[in-house]
Design a protein around this motif. Sequence first.
Motif, PDB file in Angstrom:
ATOM      1  N   PHE A   1      -7.618  -0.934   3.351  1.00  0.00           N
ATOM      2  CA  PHE A   1      -7.132  -0.428   2.071  1.00  0.00           C
ATOM      3  C   PHE A   1      -8.220  -0.530   1.005  1.00  0.00           C
ATOM      4  O   PHE A   1      -8.492   0.432   0.284  1.00  0.00           O
ATOM      5  CB  PHE A   1      -5.890  -1.225   1.652  1.00  0.00           C
ATOM      6  CG  PHE A   1      -5.437  -0.999   0.246  1.00  0.00           C
ATOM      7  CD1 PHE A   1      -4.772   0.169  -0.113  1.00  0.00           C
ATOM      8  CD2 PHE A   1      -5.657  -1.964  -0.725  1.00  0.00           C
ATOM      9  CE1 PHE A   1      -4.345   0.380  -1.419  1.00  0.00           C
ATOM     10  CE2 PHE A   1      -5.228  -1.761  -2.032  1.00  0.00           C
ATOM     11  CZ  PHE A   1      -4.571  -0.590  -2.379  1.00  0.00           C
ATOM     12  N   ASN A   2      -8.870  -1.686   0.921  1.00  0.00           N
ATOM     13  CA  ASN A   2      -9.861  -1.861  -0.135  1.00  0.00           C
ATOM     14  C   ASN A   2     -11.164  -1.109   0.154  1.00  0.00           C
ATOM     15  O   ASN A   2     -11.893  -0.770  -0.774  1.00  0.00           O
ATOM     16  CB  ASN A   2     -10.144  -3.330  -0.419  1.00  0.00           C
ATOM     17  CG  ASN A   2     -10.682  -3.495  -1.817  1.00  0.00           C
ATOM     18  OD1 ASN A   2     -10.142  -2.934  -2.766  1.00  0.00           O
ATOM     19  ND2 ASN A   2     -11.770  -4.234  -1.954  1.00  0.00           N
ATOM     20  N   THR A   3     -11.442  -0.828   1.403  1.00  0.00           N
ATOM     21  CA  THR A   3     -12.600   0.019   1.721  1.00  0.00           C
ATOM     22  C   THR A   3     -12.416   1.389   1.080  1.00  0.00           C
ATOM     23  O   THR A   3     -13.354   1.976   0.557  1.00  0.00           O
ATOM     24  CB  THR A   3     -12.769   0.148   3.250  1.00  0.00           C
ATOM     25  OG1 THR A   3     -13.004  -1.161   3.785  1.00  0.00           O
ATOM     26  CG2 THR A   3     -13.926   1.062   3.604  1.00  0.00           C
ATOM     27  N   LYS A   4     -11.182   1.881   1.093  1.00  0.00           N
ATOM     28  CA  LYS A   4     -10.875   3.178   0.481  1.00  0.00           C
ATOM     29  C   LYS A   4     -10.801   3.096  -1.038  1.00  0.00           C
ATOM     30  O   LYS A   4     -11.223   4.008  -1.734  1.00  0.00           O
ATOM     31  CB  LYS A   4      -9.536   3.706   1.014  1.00  0.00           C
ATOM     32  CG  LYS A   4      -9.557   4.052   2.475  1.00  0.00           C
ATOM     33  CD  LYS A   4      -8.187   4.450   2.959  1.00  0.00           C
ATOM     34  CE  LYS A   4      -8.185   4.647   4.462  1.00  0.00           C
ATOM     35  NZ  LYS A   4      -6.826   4.851   4.984  1.00  0.00           N
ATOM     36  N   LYS A   5     -10.241   2.003  -1.569  1.00  0.00           N
ATOM     37  CA  LYS A   5      -9.968   1.913  -3.009  1.00  0.00           C
ATOM     38  C   LYS A   5     -11.101   1.299  -3.813  1.00  0.00           C
ATOM     39  O   LYS A   5     -11.301   1.639  -4.967  1.00  0.00           O
ATOM     40  CB  LYS A   5      -8.682   1.098  -3.253  1.00  0.00           C
ATOM     41  CG  LYS A   5      -7.442   1.738  -2.660  1.00  0.00           C
ATOM     42  CD  LYS A   5      -7.120   3.037  -3.352  1.00  0.00           C
ATOM     43  CE  LYS A   5      -5.818   3.618  -2.838  1.00  0.00           C
ATOM     44  NZ  LYS A   5      -5.446   4.843  -3.511  1.00  0.00           N
TER      45      LYS A   5
ATOM     46  N   MET B   1       0.358   1.730  -6.558  1.00  0.00           N
ATOM     47  CA  MET B   1      -0.893   2.478  -6.507  1.00  0.00           C
ATOM     48  C   MET B   1      -1.292   2.996  -7.887  1.00  0.00           C
ATOM     49  O   MET B   1      -2.470   3.250  -8.135  1.00  0.00           O
ATOM     50  CB  MET B   1      -0.800   3.632  -5.508  1.00  0.00           C
ATOM     51  CG  MET B   1      -0.633   3.179  -4.056  1.00  0.00           C
ATOM     52  SD  MET B   1      -1.917   2.036  -3.469  1.00  0.00           S
ATOM     53  CE  MET B   1      -1.122   0.445  -3.597  1.00  0.00           C
ATOM     54  N   LYS B   2      -0.342   3.118  -8.794  1.00  0.00           N
ATOM     55  CA  LYS B   2      -0.665   3.465 -10.181  1.00  0.00           C
ATOM     56  C   LYS B   2      -1.099   2.221 -10.947  1.00  0.00           C
ATOM     57  O   LYS B   2      -1.950   2.281 -11.819  1.00  0.00           O
ATOM     58  CB  LYS B   2       0.550   4.095 -10.869  1.00  0.00           C
ATOM     59  CG  LYS B   2       0.875   5.469 -10.369  1.00  0.00           C
ATOM     60  CD  LYS B   2       2.077   6.034 -11.083  1.00  0.00           C
ATOM     61  CE  LYS B   2       2.446   7.401 -10.539  1.00  0.00           C
ATOM     62  NZ  LYS B   2       3.668   7.918 -11.144  1.00  0.00           N
TER      63      LYS B   2
ATOM     64  N   GLU C   1      -7.424  -3.128 -12.559  1.00  0.00           N
ATOM     65  CA  GLU C   1      -8.891  -3.152 -12.391  1.00  0.00           C
ATOM     66  C   GLU C   1      -9.587  -2.803 -13.707  1.00  0.00           C
ATOM     67  O   GLU C   1     -10.461  -3.536 -14.162  1.00  0.00           O
ATOM     68  CB  GLU C   1      -9.311  -2.161 -11.299  1.00  0.00           C
ATOM     69  CG  GLU C   1     -10.808  -2.023 -11.117  1.00  0.00           C
ATOM     70  CD  GLU C   1     -11.434  -3.082 -10.238  1.00  0.00           C
ATOM     71  OE1 GLU C   1     -12.659  -3.267 -10.341  1.00  0.00           O
ATOM     72  OE2 GLU C   1     -10.726  -3.736  -9.454  1.00  0.00           O
TER      73      GLU C   1
ATOM     74  N   PHE D   1     -11.493  -1.910  -5.028  1.00  0.00           N
ATOM     75  CA  PHE D   1     -11.175  -2.867  -6.086  1.00  0.00           C
ATOM     76  C   PHE D   1     -12.125  -4.054  -6.016  1.00  0.00           C
ATOM     77  O   PHE D   1     -12.559  -4.453  -4.937  1.00  0.00           O
ATOM     78  CB  PHE D   1      -9.723  -3.343  -5.977  1.00  0.00           C
ATOM     79  CG  PHE D   1      -8.727  -2.244  -6.200  1.00  0.00           C
ATOM     80  CD1 PHE D   1      -8.695  -1.550  -7.410  1.00  0.00           C
ATOM     81  CD2 PHE D   1      -7.826  -1.886  -5.225  1.00  0.00           C
ATOM     82  CE1 PHE D   1      -7.787  -0.522  -7.625  1.00  0.00           C
ATOM     83  CE2 PHE D   1      -6.905  -0.866  -5.427  1.00  0.00           C
ATOM     84  CZ  PHE D   1      -6.891  -0.179  -6.628  1.00  0.00           C
TER      85      PHE D   1
ATOM     86  N   LEU E   1      -2.473  -0.820  -9.762  1.00  0.00           N
ATOM     87  CA  LEU E   1      -3.709  -1.517  -9.384  1.00  0.00           C
ATOM     88  C   LEU E   1      -4.961  -0.975 -10.072  1.00  0.00           C
ATOM     89  O   LEU E   1      -5.782  -1.764 -10.556  1.00  0.00           O
ATOM     90  CB  LEU E   1      -3.871  -1.540  -7.861  1.00  0.00           C
ATOM     91  CG  LEU E   1      -2.876  -2.439  -7.121  1.00  0.00           C
ATOM     92  CD1 LEU E   1      -3.038  -2.273  -5.615  1.00  0.00           C
ATOM     93  CD2 LEU E   1      -3.013  -3.891  -7.533  1.00  0.00           C
ATOM     94  N   PRO E   2      -5.152   0.337 -10.175  1.00  0.00           N
ATOM     95  CA  PRO E   2      -6.324   0.819 -10.916  1.00  0.00           C
ATOM     96  C   PRO E   2      -6.286   0.418 -12.395  1.00  0.00           C
ATOM     97  O   PRO E   2      -7.331   0.164 -13.000  1.00  0.00           O
ATOM     98  CB  PRO E   2      -6.249   2.345 -10.766  1.00  0.00           C
ATOM     99  CG  PRO E   2      -5.442   2.583  -9.544  1.00  0.00           C
ATOM    100  CD  PRO E   2      -4.454   1.455  -9.502  1.00  0.00           C
TER     101      PRO E   2
ATOM    102  N   THR F   1       0.813  -1.217   0.000  1.00  0.00           N
ATOM    103  CA  THR F   1       0.000   0.000   0.000  1.00  0.00           C
ATOM    104  C   THR F   1       0.848   1.269   0.000  1.00  0.00           C
ATOM    105  O   THR F   1       0.369   2.322  -0.401  1.00  0.00           O
ATOM    106  CB  THR F   1      -0.942   0.031   1.219  1.00  0.00           C
ATOM    107  OG1 THR F   1      -0.162  -0.006   2.421  1.00  0.00           O
ATOM    108  CG2 THR F   1      -1.904  -1.142   1.194  1.00  0.00           C
TER     109      THR F   1
END
Length: 174
Positions: free
Chosen positions: A111-115, A75-76, A82, A117, A78-79, A69
Amino acid sequence: MFKTLFILFFALLSTTAFSQENTAINFEAYDITKVGDQVPDFAFKTIDGKSYTMSELKGKTVLLVFFATWCAPCMKELPQIESKIWEKYKSDDFMVVALGREHSMEEMTTFNTKKGFTFKLGPDPERKIYSQFFKKYIPRNVLINKEGKIIYQKQGFRENDAQNLIKLIEQQVL
C-alpha cells in the motif's frame, strides 16, 4: 395483487432508505476509550521494521490513525494527514502512526509503495490494537499527549474536526 405488492415493497424500501439517510450515527457509542483516559499500552511494528510500545513513546505527542485500504473516507483522510499535519509538525516530539485495521505487514508495505506516505505505517491484522479503543467504524483518530493521556478522539477527518485537531497538536508540539 402483484402490482400492489410491488408498489408497497418499493414504498417501504424508499421510506427505509430515506430514514437511514437522515439518521446520524452516534460514533461515541462505539468508543471504548474516552478523552482523558490513559492510552492503553500496546506494541506495534511499522513497515520500516521498527517496533514500538506506547509506554516507550511517553514524552512524545502521538497521533494514531486507524484505517483500511478499502475505506474511501480513509483514502481521502490519509493524504490530508500527510500534508496538513505530518509535513507541517513532524519533529522528534511528534509522531503519526497509521495502523491498517485487518491488514498484514505485506499489505501495508505494498500500500505504501503506491501511496508514498512518510509517517509511520503498520498493520493491525486482528484488530487487537483497534479493539482497545473502538468497537466499529473507521477512520478513527486518537491524539495522545506527552503524558500518555488521550486528548482527542474522533471518527473521520472533517474540516472542522481537522482544525480542532491541528490546534491541539500545535499546543502540544510547538
